[in-house]
Design a protein around this motif. Structure first.
Motif, PDB file in Angstrom:
ATOM      1  N   GLU A 159       0.833  -1.208   0.000  1.00 55.13           N
ATOM      2  CA  GLU A 159       0.000   0.000   0.000  1.00 55.13           C
ATOM      3  C   GLU A 159       0.866   1.255   0.000  1.00 55.13           C
ATOM      4  N   GLU A 207       2.128   1.729  -3.485  1.00 57.13           N
ATOM      5  CA  GLU A 207       1.049   2.200  -4.370  1.00 57.13           C
ATOM      6  C   GLU A 207       0.748   3.685  -4.124  1.00 57.13           C
ATOM      7  N   ALA A 208       0.713   4.055  -2.836  1.00 57.16           N
ATOM      8  CA  ALA A 208       0.467   5.470  -2.507  1.00 57.16           C
ATOM      9  C   ALA A 208       1.600   6.328  -3.066  1.00 57.16           C
ATOM     10  N   LEU A 249       1.224   6.939  -6.754  1.00 56.59           N
ATOM     11  CA  LEU A 249       0.230   7.988  -7.036  1.00 56.59           C
ATOM     12  C   LEU A 249       0.821   9.385  -6.824  1.00 56.59           C
ATOM     13  N   GLU A 250       1.739   9.488  -5.830  1.00 57.73           N
ATOM     14  CA  GLU A 250       2.421  10.773  -5.600  1.00 57.73           C
ATOM     15  C   GLU A 250       3.408  11.064  -6.735  1.00 57.73           C
ATOM     16  N   ALA A 263      -5.923  -1.953 -11.266  1.00 58.53           N
ATOM     17  CA  ALA A 263      -7.193  -1.224 -11.175  1.00 58.53           C
ATOM     18  C   ALA A 263      -7.082  -0.055 -10.204  1.00 58.53           C
ATOM     19  N   ARG A 264      -6.395  -0.278  -9.083  1.00 57.82           N
ATOM     20  CA  ARG A 264      -6.311   0.762  -8.044  1.00 57.82           C
ATOM     21  C   ARG A 264      -5.460   1.949  -8.467  1.00 57.82           C
ATOM     22  N   THR A 284      -8.047   2.667 -17.552  1.00 60.18           N
ATOM     23  CA  THR A 284      -8.207   1.518 -16.653  1.00 60.18           C
ATOM     24  C   THR A 284      -9.685   1.243 -16.359  1.00 60.18           C
ATOM     25  N   LEU A 289      -6.013   3.453  -0.220  1.00 58.12           N
ATOM     26  CA  LEU A 289      -5.354   4.527  -0.965  1.00 58.12           C
ATOM     27  C   LEU A 289      -6.176   5.817  -0.892  1.00 58.12           C
ATOM     28  N   LYS A 290      -5.438   6.922  -1.033  1.00 55.05           N
ATOM     29  CA  LYS A 290      -6.072   8.233  -0.977  1.00 55.05           C
ATOM     30  C   LYS A 290      -7.137   8.356  -2.080  1.00 55.05           C
ATOM     31  N   THR A 291      -6.824   7.784  -3.233  1.00 53.66           N
ATOM     32  CA  THR A 291      -7.764   7.885  -4.360  1.00 53.66           C
ATOM     33  C   THR A 291      -9.090   7.175  -4.027  1.00 53.66           C
ATOM     34  N   ALA A 343     -15.298  -1.983  -8.934  1.00 53.35           N
ATOM     35  CA  ALA A 343     -14.458  -2.652  -9.938  1.00 53.35           C
ATOM     36  C   ALA A 343     -12.979  -2.325  -9.751  1.00 53.35           C
ATOM     37  N   LEU A 344     -12.691  -1.081  -9.437  1.00 50.72           N
ATOM     38  CA  LEU A 344     -11.282  -0.672  -9.372  1.00 50.72           C
ATOM     39  C   LEU A 344     -10.616  -0.977  -8.036  1.00 50.72           C
ATOM     40  N   TYR A 345     -11.374  -0.899  -6.954  1.00 49.09           N
ATOM     41  CA  TYR A 345     -10.712  -1.001  -5.645  1.00 49.09           C
ATOM     42  C   TYR A 345     -11.036  -2.286  -4.882  1.00 49.09           C
TER      43      TYR A 345
END
Lengths: 270, 221
Positions: free
Chosen positions: A203, A206-207, A210-211, A229-230, A249, B2-4, B68-70
């Motif tokens: 995580e 992944e974070a 994104l940054e 996906a995330r 995506t 995640l923040k998103t 779907a995404l998360y």
């Protein structure tokens, strides 16, 4: 749809979304000896976006990723045909030096692989080698900035002289990211960057991705479709050396255009 | 998470609250109009079903994208599933509000016993509006204790509307027996009051979904 119309539609869509092509791949083919591993790949990868490459094992996604910084040149049996254009220049042109390509296009691997050096030296080493900084204050600042940008500074600021290998797996991977961004690349390639990490470290990475996309263009290979996906803005699905589908995506995971993509995403094959 | 993901959930929560506040606002306006004995003011209250449906579809699509995404799990998954059902409940509450206003406006006239009708409808509308208001406040609140407390308050209001409706039904039947020529108007009014009771049912159903989202258990709306 003929090629001209397809190009026009693509250009209009890009303009609508303010997309800038960072990496333009044209008719890329790759062979390991007689075995063709990539077949006519055409793709535009956009600036400041995360693009995920997905597909079953052996589909060519890692091979494709390594084409983007000419890492495949290190394998003697490999031959490549086609163009990978970055900033209007084909990186496979004869006058291009592959070391300068790799400086522009950093890479993070599946297993965290810090150098057997201190945390400080891990980050500073390549920057000094590439003459980006000299030892001293400028180097200290670069190390701090890179560690801050990789979200590691607060955890290591008091032990910069300790070996990079003394860190946890997740921290080592972030150290590798700090090492990559220290040489100020434009594109970061990530080959399954979290497959060896636990969920918490995953995580964090992944974070961080994104940054980092605010400053860099990121291309990542992942077997974890939830991760694609995330974090990814765009997803490319590869199968048997071909690029089957490439789209936002959201579209790939909710409304894939092709049955093959849907079958892979829903776990019906692969 | 995640923040998103958190940003997406925040967007969805805000959009659901906005949808709920829109329905609530129409009910509050209707209540003010009735309290002021200003039936004409009901003409100015609009509940645009189409707009509400479009908004609800937008939210549902956002929820589908987020699922779907998360791939949310546990509380996050329950929250998304609850939200998907809540949009539908809010649309139905909006539709009930619209039908109440339309039915009441059409059947209310000087010929009927207006004092008695207003005496019945105001507390009923007040209780259903209160149930809806508490429910919407629950959407924004993540504190389990407060959610449980508010859930019980919604049940009280919903139960109040059931009792009030039964009383009103009996009283209106008495009025009908005295003025058979006005029976159609009275029946139509009673039918519109039934909508208010339905709004409280919807509120109770939403409260139940929020309890499921926050505390877990089985989906039982």
């Amino acid at each position: 749809m003929n090629q001209e119309i397809r190009e026009k539609v693509k250009t209009d869509t890009q303009a609508d979304k303010n997309l800038i092509t960072k990496v333009n791949v044209k008719k890329l083919n790759l062979w390991y000896g007689d075995n063709q591993a990539l077949n006519d790949i055409n793709i535009d990868i956009y600036e400041n976006k995360i693009t995920a490459l997905i597909g079953p094992s052996g589909c060519g996604k890692s091979t494709f990723l390594r084409c983007l910084n000419r890492m495949n040149d290190l394998i003697s049996s490999v031959s490549v045909k086609g163009e990978v254009i970055i900033d209007h220049k084909n990186i496979y042109d004869k006058d291009i030096d592959e070391v300068s390509v790799r400086k522009k296009i950093g890479m993070v691997f599946q297993q965290p692989n810090p150098f057997p050096k201190s945390i400080y030296d891990n980050v500073a080493y390549a920057a000094i080698k590439h003459s980006l900084v000299k030892k001293g204050r400028a180097c200290d600042e670069l190390v701090e900035k890179s560690l801050r940008d990789s979200g590691l500074w607060d955890e290591v600021k008091d032990k910069l002289n300790q070996p990079g290998t003394s860190l946890s797996g997740g921290q080592q991977q972030r150290l590798c990211i700090a090492r990559t961004i220290a040489i100020q690349p434009e594109v970061i390639l990530m080959d399954e960057p979290t497959s060896a990490l636990d969920p918490i470290s995953t995580e964090k990475i992944e974070a961080l991705m994104l940054e980092l996309k605010q400053k860099y263009t990121i291309i990542t290979v992942t077997h974890n479709m939830q991760q694609a996906a995330r974090v990814a803005d765009y997803t490319a699905f590869f199968h048997l050396g071909e690029l089957i589908e490439y789209d936002e995506t959201e579209n790939v995971f909710i409304n894939p255009k092709l049955k093959k993509t849907e079958d892979y995403i829903t776990g019906r094959f692969g | 998470m995640l923040k998103t993901y958190e940003e997406k959930v925040e967007t969805i929560t805000e959009a659901i609250c906005e949808l709920g506040r829109f329905v609530l606002d129409s009910n509050k306006k209707a209540l003010t109009a009735l309290k002021n004995n200003n039936i004409e003011a009901l003409n100015e209250i609009t509940v645009p079903s189409k707009k509400l449906t479009i908004k609800s579809n937008e939210i549902d699509n956002l929820i589908v994208t987020t699922l779907a995404l998360y791939s949310p799990e546990a509380k996050d998954l329950r929250q998304m599933v609850a939200y998907l059902k809540i949009t539908n409940e809010l649309i139905r509450a909006g539709s009930n509000t619209k039908t109440f206003i339309k039915g009441f406006r059409r059947s209310y006239s000087e010929d009927i016993n207006t004092n008695a009708i207003l005496e019945y409808v105001i507390p009923l509308l007040k209780a259903s509006t209160q149930a809806l208001e508490i429910t919407i406040s629950m959407i924004e609140n993540n504190d389990v204790h407060t959610i449980e407390e508010n859930y019980n308050r919604v049940l009280v209001e919903e139960s109040k509307t059931d009792d009030l409706y039964s009383m009103i039904e009996k009283n209106i039947l008495k009025l009908i027996s005295k003025h058979l020529e006005l029976s159609k108007d009275y029946f139509d009014l009673l039918s519109s009051f039934r909508r208010l009771e339905k709004i409280a049912d919807r509120a109770s159903s939403i409260a139940n979904l929020l309890l499921f989202a926050n505390l877990g258990g089985e989906l039982n709306s």
